[in-house]
Design an enzyme around this catalytic site. Sequence first.
Site, PDB file in Angstrom:
ATOM      1  N   LYS A  80       0.996  -1.188  -0.046  1.00 16.89           N
ATOM      2  CA  LYS A  80       0.044   0.042  -0.091  1.00 16.89           C
ATOM      3  C   LYS A  80       0.649   1.088  -0.100  1.00 16.89           C
ATOM      4  O   LYS A  80       1.855   1.242   0.921  1.00 16.89           O
ATOM      5  CB  LYS A  80      -0.811  -0.017   1.240  1.00 16.89           C
ATOM      6  CG  LYS A  80      -2.042   1.099   1.401  1.00 16.89           C
ATOM      7  CD  LYS A  80      -2.702   0.843   2.483  1.00 16.89           C
ATOM      8  CE  LYS A  80      -3.761   1.842   2.639  1.00 16.89           C
ATOM      9  NZ  LYS A  80      -4.810   1.624   3.907  1.00 16.89           N
ATOM     10  N   SER A 155      -9.835   1.532   2.738  1.00 17.07           N
ATOM     11  CA  SER A 155      -8.914   2.072   2.073  1.00 17.07           C
ATOM     12  C   SER A 155      -7.858   1.320   1.370  1.00 17.07           C
ATOM     13  O   SER A 155      -7.335   1.883   0.207  1.00 17.07           O
ATOM     14  CB  SER A 155      -8.221   3.112   2.567  1.00 17.07           C
ATOM     15  OG  SER A 155      -7.275   2.830   3.676  1.00 17.07           O
ATOM     16  N   SER A 179      -9.751  -0.837   7.016  1.00 19.92           N
ATOM     17  CA  SER A 179      -9.168  -0.743   5.786  1.00 19.92           C
ATOM     18  C   SER A 179      -8.319  -1.651   5.204  1.00 19.92           C
ATOM     19  O   SER A 179      -8.138  -1.862   4.131  1.00 19.92           O
ATOM     20  CB  SER A 179      -8.210   0.503   5.733  1.00 19.92           C
ATOM     21  OG  SER A 179      -9.062   1.609   5.515  1.00 19.92           O
TER      22      SER A 179
HETATM   23  N1  GLN Z   1     -13.038   3.534   6.071  1.00 23.05           N
HETATM   24  C1  GLN Z   1     -12.552   4.145   7.204  1.00 23.05           C
HETATM   25  C2  GLN Z   1     -12.300   5.569   7.390  1.00 23.05           C
HETATM   26  O1  GLN Z   1     -12.430   6.155   6.222  1.00 23.05           O
HETATM   27  C3  GLN Z   1     -11.493   3.412   7.904  1.00 23.05           C
HETATM   28  C4  GLN Z   1     -10.149   3.909   7.055  1.00 23.05           C
HETATM   29  C5  GLN Z   1      -8.874   3.023   7.446  1.00 23.05           C
HETATM   30  O2  GLN Z   1      -9.047   1.964   8.178  1.00 23.05           O
HETATM   31  N2  GLN Z   1      -7.663   3.293   7.109  1.00 23.05           N
HETATM   32  O3  GLN Z   1     -11.853   6.224   8.165  1.00 23.05           O
END
Ligand code: GLN
Length: 493
Positions: A80, A155, A179
């Site tokens: 990532k 994400s 994420s």
């Molecule tokens: N989808 C969640 C957010 O938007 C989690 C994001 C993540 O785990 N980095 O904050």
Amino acid sequence: MAEPLGLGAEGIAAAVASGALAAVEVVNAALARAAEIEPRVSAFLRLDPDGARRRAEELDRRRQRGEPIGRLAGVPVALKDNLALEGDALTCGSRILAGYVSPFTATAVERLLSAGAIPIGRTNLDEFAMGSSCESSAAGPTRNPWDLGRVPGGSSGGSAAAVAAGCVPLALGSDTGGSVRQPAAFCGVVGLKPTYGRISRYGLVAFASSLDQIGPIAASCRDVALALESIAGADPRDSTAAALGPPDLLTGIEDGIAGRRVGVIAEIGTAGLEPDLLAVWHAALDRLAALGAEIVEVSVPSIAAAIDVYYVIANCEASANLARFDGVRYGRRASGARGLADVYFDSRSEGFGPEVKRRIMLGTFALSAGYYDAYYGRARALLEQLRAELARAFERVDLLATPTAPSGAFALGEKLDDPLAMYLSDVFTVPANLAGLPAIAVPAGLDRRGLPLSLQLLARPFDEGGLLRAARALEVATGWRLSPELRDASATV
Ligand code: GLN
């Protein structure tokens, strides 16, 4: 999946160690698959064919000389783009980091490299890991390999899509509120968020430091276990990394879950879920029971507030963490600014996308004098309550089960203009981050459109072993296998 990638990380490493396969052959297969799918999926921000081949050739030479080559020898991996790798760009999917090159390597990445893994490229993500669909990246969206009209989740959507599309058997993501797990769910692969402190965060670009963890994504529980064994453990460069050695997770992973108690949270409203998800959820619980687990109802009343608590705490921490991106020290600086205040203002205005700005503003507001107690203070109090309730639940059960996400992969653009709807896709994943617990997403079946659905399991702190044993038992019972026929059939939709 085409040989040799279909062997998975464990199989590839064994074949490379025995000399049955050259690392270069494996890396070439991964790069060929990436070239084939990338025009449709866009999982990667950058591929590094030269660097990958160079590492592979070096590894093959070391093997020929009889030198140790590591437990992930020759395994192509995807990283990532919020994990630092020395000498490589690091964009976090943001314009503000354009031109930035990392001067050091994240501990988790360093450990993957010394285990012999070979990064083939950097994967797409929601900007600064903020999002649930991989659509907020400045580079544009990644598409779900199961259905190109749908999101891969976020994400870490690029990492999950790269594994699901068969480019790499293993990828790293990060998980602050889901994420790793939610994109793993949407893409039909396995994703694990370890206990807070299990993996060093050194070199992971901070979003919400009290919640962030790096996590592996792979096509099988065994490969996730192997990856976690390779990257976990104490690190003097991150004082929040627990003073523990690497865990032994593969021993006993096939031991099953007979006699384990699995809790279902009474306050989680599964009744309102879409029918296919509900059917897969009940089938997964039946399977766990058939495997000898005892299903028990537990009460965690504060779980209803988890999503609110998460979005206050995560945004507060993000507003502080992202203050460093000011056009002076990192990446892109706005041209034509007059004076320091203008440099900050213009660089941040031009560099950050709308979702990141929304989070910084909400977080700054919640931390401001006069509102601090009402928002941040209240959220912290609720967080402590949730932690205590979950700890009490774990006195009665060994694991908790929930669906991983409240739906399967949604359509591209469907939630883009509705942040609240987007935030709600994390409703089942954020509690594990808030409580620092390990949690895994494991494929549990398909909906009527042929899209994957997933079960989430949570365990006590540092019981990744128990978590993986249960997930593995379910994986075997479900007969789940990431199937290229499915991927290719859906990829032409
Ligand atoms: N989808 C969640 C957010 O938007 C989690 C994001 C993540 O785990 N980095 O904050």
